[in-house]
Design an enzyme around this catalytic site. Structure first.
Site, PDB file in Angstrom:
ATOM      1  N   THR A  46       0.824  -1.203   0.000  1.00  0.00           N
ATOM      2  CA  THR A  46       0.000   0.000   0.000  1.00  0.00           C
ATOM      3  C   THR A  46       0.858   1.252   0.000  1.00  0.00           C
ATOM      4  O   THR A  46       0.440   2.305  -0.495  1.00  0.00           O
ATOM      5  CB  THR A  46      -0.943  -0.006   1.218  1.00  0.00           C
ATOM      6  OG1 THR A  46      -1.702  -1.216   1.207  1.00  0.00           O
ATOM      7  CG2 THR A  46      -1.891   1.172   1.189  1.00  0.00           C
ATOM      8  N   TYR A 134       4.853 -12.486   5.529  1.00  0.00           N
ATOM      9  CA  TYR A 134       3.858 -11.938   4.612  1.00  0.00           C
ATOM     10  C   TYR A 134       3.677 -12.924   3.469  1.00  0.00           C
ATOM     11  O   TYR A 134       4.548 -13.059   2.612  1.00  0.00           O
ATOM     12  CB  TYR A 134       4.337 -10.587   4.093  1.00  0.00           C
ATOM     13  CG  TYR A 134       3.357  -9.798   3.252  1.00  0.00           C
ATOM     14  CD1 TYR A 134       2.016 -10.138   3.171  1.00  0.00           C
ATOM     15  CD2 TYR A 134       3.796  -8.676   2.549  1.00  0.00           C
ATOM     16  CE1 TYR A 134       1.130  -9.393   2.404  1.00  0.00           C
ATOM     17  CE2 TYR A 134       2.920  -7.916   1.790  1.00  0.00           C
ATOM     18  CZ  TYR A 134       1.589  -8.276   1.721  1.00  0.00           C
ATOM     19  OH  TYR A 134       0.713  -7.535   0.959  1.00  0.00           O
ATOM     20  N   LYS A 162       1.150 -12.303   8.246  1.00  0.00           N
ATOM     21  CA  LYS A 162       0.072 -11.652   7.509  1.00  0.00           C
ATOM     22  C   LYS A 162      -0.302 -12.603   6.376  1.00  0.00           C
ATOM     23  O   LYS A 162       0.420 -12.735   5.387  1.00  0.00           O
ATOM     24  CB  LYS A 162       0.509 -10.300   6.945  1.00  0.00           C
ATOM     25  CG  LYS A 162      -0.606  -9.604   6.162  1.00  0.00           C
ATOM     26  CD  LYS A 162      -0.127  -8.361   5.445  1.00  0.00           C
ATOM     27  CE  LYS A 162      -1.270  -7.766   4.622  1.00  0.00           C
ATOM     28  NZ  LYS A 162      -0.831  -6.643   3.759  1.00  0.00           N
TER      29      LYS A 162
END
Length: 300
Positions: A46, A134, A162
């Site tokens: 992001t 991740y 995550k």
């Protein structure tokens, strides 16, 4: 470090000339502190890390550390194709005394499970900080599987993951077979399911601009253990989740920030901003969900 609560992968505002707007970035961080999220991630997808130079990433992490000044945990992303680059980002994070690292699978290279494990171990040696793994095969093209988790079982700094595969079976396997790794929701429209399976945090881009609504779901499910309330909140969040998956994810997050009075400055190429119709649609979705969730939470 315990990963608990809402972790925001912060946007990176841009100036008119395309450079990073450091003053606007500081404002974004202050907004997140004031909104009472539980941690900030720098150098995530992001944040458009893939469009930044190495020096920009070093400087952003250092600025974030200075601005946050211990008020929120700082997690620094180490994503890169080359292990050497990820190692450099991890070493820099250690130097500025970041709180943790976000460590994913190198994209494009298509490493094997053993090679992913060797990558993570190299980053761990350089950083020496708690790690949130991740797993995002949709972007990286490979997934962290059983052989990988077996190979990194001796890495004591791995504290959380995550999980962004979107694969519910993967969520089940992790919850049942890897209880020592805390789950963090990385697939937004499955947040309720993650919390039901014991996740203690949610890493969510939408919390850049509607942090309180994301915190409300976390508190309902994890703190209050009120999943009936959680379902009502999640139902109101779903139109936003659907919109964000429409193909302009970062652009939408950044425009959402603008609606909250934060400067975002658009996105770096090859991405392009939202058109007027898309902006109007997103604004309507946000307005509606904020109103409805406020009614559920009593305006909290």
């Amino acid at each position: 470090m315990k990963f608990e609560g809402i972790y925001t992968p912060a946007i990176t505002p841009l100036a008119a000339d395309g450079s990073i707007d450091k003053a606007a970035f500081a404002n974004v961080l202050e907004y997140l502190v004031e909104s009472r999220v539980h941690g900030v991630i720098i150098g995530g997808s992001t944040g458009e890390y893939y469009a930044h130079t190495a020096q920009e990433r070093f400087e952003l992490a250092a600025q974030a550390k200075d601005v946050l000044n211990g008020r929120l945990p700082l997690i620094v992303g180490t994503g890169a194709i080359r292990t050497e680059d990820s190692v450099a980002y991890a070493a820099a994070a250690r130097e500025i005394k970041a709180d943790a690292l976000l460590v994913g699978t190198p994209p494009y290279a298509l490493p094997t499970q053993e090679e992913i494990a060797l990558h993570v171990k190299a980053v761990d040696r350089a950083g020496g900080l708690p790690i949130m793994l991740y797993n995002y095969p949709g972007r990286m093209s490979v997934s962290m599987g059983e052989a990988f988790f077996d190979a990194v079982a001796d890495v004591k700094n791995i504290a959380a993951i995550k999980e962004s595969s979107g694969d519910m079976a993967q969520l089940h396997r992790l919850a049942i077979q890897r209880p020592n790794i805390a789950l963090s929701c990385g697939w937004d429209d499955q947040a309720l399911e993650f919390f039901a399976w014991g996740a203690t945090s949610w890493t969510c881009a939408g919390s850049n601009f509607i942090p309180r609504e994301h915190v409300a779901l976390y508190e309902a499910c994890v703190i209050e253990q009120d999943f009936a309330k959680g379902r009502r909140i999640m139902a109101e969040l779903m139109p936003l989740m659907d919109y964000l998956e429409g193909g302009k994810f970062v652009q939408s997050i950044k425009y959402g920030c603008e609606l909250q009075g934060l400067r975002s400055g658009g996105v770096r190429a090859p991405l392009q901003g939202l058109n007027d119709r898309e902006k109007a649609e997103l604004e309507d979705v946000i307005t509606t969900l904020k109103r409805n969730i406020a009614q559920i939470t009593g305006g909290a």
